[in-house]
Design a protein around this motif. Structure first.
Motif, PDB file in Angstrom:
ATOM      1  N   UNK A 121       0.841  -1.206   0.000  1.00 27.32           N
ATOM      2  CA  UNK A 121       0.000   0.000   0.000  1.00 27.32           C
ATOM      3  C   UNK A 121       0.871   1.250   0.000  1.00 27.32           C
ATOM      4  N   UNK A 122       1.903   1.252   0.808  1.00 27.57           N
ATOM      5  CA  UNK A 122       2.795   2.412   0.862  1.00 27.57           C
ATOM      6  C   UNK A 122       3.499   2.644  -0.471  1.00 27.57           C
ATOM      7  N   UNK A 123       3.917   1.563  -1.117  1.00 25.41           N
ATOM      8  CA  UNK A 123       4.561   1.697  -2.433  1.00 25.41           C
ATOM      9  C   UNK A 123       3.572   2.222  -3.457  1.00 25.41           C
ATOM     10  N   UNK A 124       2.356   1.721  -3.424  1.00 26.33           N
ATOM     11  CA  UNK A 124       1.317   2.192  -4.344  1.00 26.33           C
ATOM     12  C   UNK A 124       1.053   3.673  -4.110  1.00 26.33           C
ATOM     13  N   UNK A 125       0.961   4.064  -2.847  1.00 25.45           N
ATOM     14  CA  UNK A 125       0.716   5.466  -2.504  1.00 25.45           C
ATOM     15  C   UNK A 125       1.864   6.356  -2.988  1.00 25.45           C
ATOM     16  N   UNK A 149       1.360   7.313  -6.436  1.00 25.47           N
ATOM     17  CA  UNK A 149       0.118   7.998  -6.741  1.00 25.47           C
ATOM     18  C   UNK A 149      -0.944   7.111  -7.372  1.00 25.47           C
ATOM     19  N   UNK A 150      -0.813   5.841  -7.149  1.00 26.16           N
ATOM     20  CA  UNK A 150      -1.783   4.887  -7.712  1.00 26.16           C
ATOM     21  C   UNK A 150      -2.776   4.474  -6.634  1.00 26.16           C
ATOM     22  N   UNK A 151      -3.692   3.630  -7.008  1.00 25.99           N
ATOM     23  CA  UNK A 151      -4.682   3.111  -6.071  1.00 25.99           C
ATOM     24  C   UNK A 151      -4.631   1.591  -6.092  1.00 25.99           C
ATOM     25  N   UNK A 152      -4.995   0.992  -4.974  1.00 23.51           N
ATOM     26  CA  UNK A 152      -5.000  -0.458  -4.821  1.00 23.51           C
ATOM     27  C   UNK A 152      -6.399  -0.898  -4.438  1.00 23.51           C
ATOM     28  N   UNK A 153      -6.913  -1.862  -5.151  1.00 27.86           N
ATOM     29  CA  UNK A 153      -8.237  -2.409  -4.855  1.00 27.86           C
ATOM     30  C   UNK A 153      -8.084  -3.864  -4.443  1.00 27.86           C
ATOM     31  N   UNK A 154      -8.673  -4.202  -3.320  1.00 29.97           N
ATOM     32  CA  UNK A 154      -8.713  -5.580  -2.839  1.00 29.97           C
ATOM     33  C   UNK A 154     -10.135  -6.081  -3.036  1.00 29.97           C
ATOM     34  N   UNK A 188      -6.373   3.696   7.464  1.00 32.11           N
ATOM     35  CA  UNK A 188      -5.191   4.566   7.480  1.00 32.11           C
ATOM     36  C   UNK A 188      -4.836   5.095   6.092  1.00 32.11           C
ATOM     37  N   UNK A 189      -5.334   4.438   5.054  1.00 35.70           N
ATOM     38  CA  UNK A 189      -5.004   4.834   3.677  1.00 35.70           C
ATOM     39  C   UNK A 189      -6.286   4.924   2.825  1.00 35.70           C
ATOM     40  N   UNK A 190      -7.255   5.742   3.245  1.00 36.38           N
ATOM     41  CA  UNK A 190      -8.555   5.733   2.570  1.00 36.38           C
ATOM     42  C   UNK A 190      -8.521   6.170   1.108  1.00 36.38           C
ATOM     43  N   UNK A 191      -7.560   6.970   0.725  1.00 36.39           N
ATOM     44  CA  UNK A 191      -7.494   7.433  -0.662  1.00 36.39           C
ATOM     45  C   UNK A 191      -6.614   6.549  -1.541  1.00 36.39           C
ATOM     46  N   UNK A 192      -5.986   5.546  -0.936  1.00 33.21           N
ATOM     47  CA  UNK A 192      -5.066   4.685  -1.673  1.00 33.21           C
ATOM     48  C   UNK A 192      -5.600   3.277  -1.839  1.00 33.21           C
ATOM     49  N   UNK A 193      -6.229   2.751  -0.820  1.00 32.92           N
ATOM     50  CA  UNK A 193      -6.677   1.354  -0.870  1.00 32.92           C
ATOM     51  C   UNK A 193      -8.158   1.249  -0.515  1.00 32.92           C
ATOM     52  N   UNK A 222     -11.016   3.744  -8.715  1.00 33.05           N
ATOM     53  CA  UNK A 222      -9.752   3.923  -9.435  1.00 33.05           C
ATOM     54  C   UNK A 222     -10.032   3.987 -10.937  1.00 33.05           C
ATOM     55  N   UNK A 223     -10.601   5.108 -11.378  1.00 38.05           N
ATOM     56  CA  UNK A 223     -10.933   5.209 -12.810  1.00 38.05           C
ATOM     57  C   UNK A 223      -9.684   5.094 -13.671  1.00 38.05           C
ATOM     58  N   UNK A 224      -9.849   4.578 -14.871  1.00 39.58           N
ATOM     59  CA  UNK A 224      -8.683   4.479 -15.757  1.00 39.58           C
ATOM     60  C   UNK A 224      -8.100   5.861 -16.003  1.00 39.58           C
ATOM     61  N   UNK A 225      -6.796   5.908 -16.080  1.00 40.61           N
ATOM     62  CA  UNK A 225      -6.111   7.171 -16.360  1.00 40.61           C
ATOM     63  C   UNK A 225      -6.008   7.368 -17.859  1.00 40.61           C
ATOM     64  N   UNK A 226      -6.003   8.601 -18.265  1.00 39.46           N
ATOM     65  CA  UNK A 226      -5.769   8.879 -19.678  1.00 39.46           C
ATOM     66  C   UNK A 226      -4.273   8.949 -19.908  1.00 39.46           C
TER      67      UNK A 226
END
Length: 143
Positions: free
Chosen positions: A47-51, A54-59, A87-92, A137-141
């Motif tokens: 999660x920390x690496x994803x954050x 600037x990416x998002x992680x979905x479980x 603790x990481x609401x905007x990341x995971x 986590x919408x697709x990025x352009x």
């Protein structure tokens, strides 16, 4: 939807043999889960690496044998995961399938769904889980 299911790969006699020991396999797994403790440190590192990037992680854990949810391990895992995702609401984000647990007899063995159950879980993934993933986590352009 889907491809070849394990149940399709077994002969009728093999299916019967597996079904006769499936409950023993499930009980062994339950016994193992009741003696284990979850360790979510590797997940937190991910999660920390994803954050950092600037990416998002979905479980999106798939439904499992209903009795597994009653184990000590599963209870502790759920508690730890809730604290971790808070603790990481905007990341995971954890996205749950509508079906929480599945009867043991709906599995070919203790892990693989039978064909009707696989189709139902696939439908839930397409209808519920995937849209929730796209919302969080919408697709990025392309940049």
């Amino acid at each position: 939807m889907g491809g070849i299911n394990l149940g399709d790969r077994l002969t009728p006699i093999q299916r019967l043999q597996v079904s006769l020991i499936r409950d023993q396999w499930i009980q062994r797994t339950i016994d193992s889960l009741n003696g284990a403790r979850p360790d979510l440190r590797p997940l937190e590192s991910l999660i920390q690496a994803v954050q950092t990037h600037g990416a998002k992680l979905v479980l999106a854990p798939t439904p499992t044998v209903r009795e597994y949810a009653e184990t000590r391990y599963h209870r502790l895992y759920r508690e730890q995961l809730a604290r971790l995702t808070a603790r990481y609401p905007n990341t995971v984000r954890e996205i749950e399938f509508p079906t929480k647990g599945i009867r043991g007899e709906q599995f070919v063995d203790q892990v693989h769904y039978d064909c009707p159950t696989a189709n139902a879980v696939n439908a839930e993934f397409l209808d519920v889980v995937l849209p929730a993933v796209a919302e969080f986590a919408p697709p990025r352009t392309a940049r």
